[in-house]
Write a protein that holds these residues in place. Structure first.
Motif, short mmCIF file in Angstrom:
data_model
loop_
_atom_site.label_atom_id
_atom_site.label_comp_id
_atom_site.label_asym_id
_atom_site.label_seq_id
_atom_site.Cartn_x
_atom_site.Cartn_y
_atom_site.Cartn_z
N UNK A 1 0.83 -1.18 0.00
CA UNK A 1 0.00 0.00 0.00
C UNK A 1 0.88 1.25 0.00
N UNK A 2 2.03 1.16 0.66
CA UNK A 2 2.93 2.30 0.71
C UNK A 2 3.48 2.63 -0.68
N UNK A 3 3.75 1.59 -1.49
CA UNK A 3 4.24 1.83 -2.85
C UNK A 3 3.18 2.49 -3.72
N UNK A 4 1.93 2.14 -3.52
CA UNK A 4 0.85 2.75 -4.29
C UNK A 4 0.76 4.23 -3.97
N UNK A 5 0.83 4.57 -2.68
CA UNK A 5 0.78 5.98 -2.29
C UNK A 5 2.01 6.71 -2.79
N UNK A 6 3.18 6.07 -2.72
CA UNK A 6 4.41 6.70 -3.19
C UNK A 6 4.33 7.02 -4.68
N UNK A 7 3.91 6.05 -5.50
CA UNK A 7 3.85 6.29 -6.94
C UNK A 7 2.70 7.20 -7.34
N UNK A 8 1.64 7.26 -6.54
CA UNK A 8 0.53 8.16 -6.85
C UNK A 8 0.91 9.61 -6.58
N UNK A 9 1.80 9.85 -5.63
CA UNK A 9 2.16 11.22 -5.28
C UNK A 9 3.49 11.66 -5.87
N UNK A 10 4.10 10.84 -6.70
CA UNK A 10 5.39 11.17 -7.30
C UNK A 10 5.19 11.62 -8.74
N UNK A 11 5.86 12.69 -9.13
CA UNK A 11 5.79 13.13 -10.51
C UNK A 11 7.15 12.92 -11.17
N UNK A 12 7.13 12.67 -12.48
CA UNK A 12 8.38 12.47 -13.21
C UNK A 12 8.18 12.84 -14.67
N UNK A 13 9.31 12.98 -15.37
CA UNK A 13 9.31 13.36 -16.78
C UNK A 13 10.14 12.33 -17.55
N UNK A 14 9.61 11.86 -18.67
CA UNK A 14 10.33 10.95 -19.55
C UNK A 14 10.67 11.75 -20.81
N UNK A 15 11.96 11.92 -21.08
CA UNK A 15 12.43 12.64 -22.26
C UNK A 15 12.83 11.63 -23.32
#
Length: 125
Positions: free
Chosen positions: A1-15
């Motif tokens: 569950x912690x990984x789901x919250x982590x990835x839901x609140x993390x932003x990133x950019x793919x170049x």
């Protein structure tokens, strides 16, 4: 569950860097390496002709979710049923038995008439 919250609140950019239709390089969290075939600025070269650049850079941005759904009143009735049934079944998995029950408690062994090792004359030496 912690990984789901982590990835839901993390932003990133793919170049991504394309040279024509071919993907040359992909990078996450940093700039991509170019193929070296980018066109120079025509104003610096003194050339008046404009040509189309064959290289192309693309970015895919995944924005973070800033607010998490914390209120219970926004959960639907079907979700309530799923959560309660999941918790109920999960708790019952770890319920221990108070009494050690056996299925052979009422079973009485047969009466031994002869001792087989004496009949076959087999002895451990």
């Amino acid at each position: 569950m912690a990984f789901v919250v982590l990835f839901a609140t993390m932003s990133f950019v793919v170049n991504m860097h394309y040279c024509g239709d071919v993907l040359v390089d992909t990078a996450i969290f940093q700039n991509v390496k170019t193929c070296g075939m980018e066109m120079q600025n025509p104003s610096t070269e003194g050339c008046s002709m404009t040509q189309k650049d064959c290289c192309n850079d693309e970015q895919i941005v995944k924005d973070a979710q800033n607010e998490l759904q914390l209120s219970v009143d926004k959960i639907s009735f079907d979700q309530h049923i799923f959560i309660t049934s999941f918790v109920y079944s999960y708790i019952n998995l770890f319920e221990s038995l108070n009494e050690n029950t056996t299925s052979y408690q009422q079973y009485k062994p047969p009466v031994v008439v002869r001792q087989i090792y004496k009949i076959d004359e087999m002895y451990l030496i």
